[in-house]
Design a protein around this motif. Structure first.
Motif: not given
Length: 220
Positions: A9-23
Motif C-alpha cells: 500500500t505504501a508503495t502504491a501511494v508512493f508511486f502515485l504521488l511520484a507520477v502526480l509530480f509530473y502531471l
C-alpha cells in the motif's frame, strides 16, 4: 493489515504521488509528497534510522521547493548520516558479524574503495571548484564525502536492493550537482528525480520486513 499489505500500500501511494509530480497540476511543494508518504509508512515498517533518513530527505525536498539550496543539502547530508548509521550497524550484526573478512570480501572492498576514490576525484576536480566559493563550495565537498560513505556502506550489505538504491541516490545527486555547477544536462529533471524516487523506494522497501522473493542477494 499484514506487513506485506502495508508495504505494498505504501508503495502504491508512493508511486502515485511520484507520477502526480509530473502531471501538469499546480500543487505547492508536491515534490515533497512521495518521500513524505514512505516516511509516514516507515514509522511502522522500518528501523528508526531509516525513518529518520526519510524524514530528513523529505525535509530536504521541502527546502528544495523553497529554493534554499544550503538547507536542502544539509538536510540530505543528515539523512545520509542516518543511512550510514543503519548500514554500519547492519553490517556488523548481520553481514560480517564475526568480524572476519574473507579474501573475496577484501577484494570486493578494495574494488569499491578504488571506484569511490575515482568518483571523489571527479567531484573534487570538476564539481567542487565550479561551485560558488565559500560556504556552498565547502558544503558540496563535505556532502560528497558523506554520500560516498553512504554508497560504500550500502554496497557492503550483500543486498541487491540496498546496493541499487545507494547507486541510484549517488547518480541522482551527481547529475544534479553537475547540472547546477558545471554544465546543463538534457532531461535532467527526469534523470535526477526518477533515479532519486527509485533510490528512496528501494532503500525503504528493503528495510521493511517484507521481502521480494524473486531478487536474490549478491555475494562477495
Amino acid at each position: 493489515m499484514t506487513t506485506k499489505t502495508k508495504t505494498l500500500t505504501a508503495t502504491a501511494v508512493f508511486f502515485l504521488l511520484a507520477v502526480l509530480f509530473y502531471l501538469p497540476v499546480s500543487i505547492p511543494h508536491k515534490l515533497v509528497f512521495p518521500v513524505a508518504s514512505i516516511f509516514v509508512a516507515s514509522l511502522w515498517l522500518t528501523p528508526w534510522q531509516i525513518c529518520a533518513a526519510l524524514f530528513f530527505s523529505a525535509l530536504g525536498d521541502w527546502f528544495g521547493t523553497c529554493g534554499n539550496f544550503l538547507a536542502q543539502m544539509g538536510s540530505f547530508a543528515i539523512g545520509h548520516v542516518f543511512y550510514i548509521w543503519f548500514f554500519v550497524k547492519r553490517y556488523f550484526t548481520k553481514v560480517e558479524h564475526d568480524g572476519k573478512l574473507t579474501a573475496r570480501a577484501k577484494g570486493y572492498l578494495a574494488m569499491l574503495v578504488v571506484c569511490l576514490v575515482g568518483l571523489l576525484f571527479v567531484v573534487f576536480t570538476r564539481v567542487v571548484p565550479a561551485a560558488p566559493a565559500g560556504v556552498v563550495r565547502i558544503g558540496v565537498g563535505i556532502y560528497a564525502v558523506i554520500i560516498s560513505t553512504m554508497l560504500l556502506t550500502g554496497m557492503l550489505q550483500r543486498s541487491t536492493l540496498y546496493a541499487l538504491g545507494a547507486v541510484l541516490f549517488v547518480f541522482s545527486d551527481f547529475i544534479l550537482a553537475w547540472n547546477r555547477f558545471v554544465e546543463p544536462i538534457p532531461h535532467r529533471d527526469y534523470l535526477v528525480l526518477v533515479s532519486y524516487f527509485l533510490a528512496q523506494w528501494l532503500l525503504f522497501v528493503r528495510s521493511t520486513p517484507y521481502r521480494i522473493a524473486s531478487l536474490r542477494p549478491f555475494r562477495f
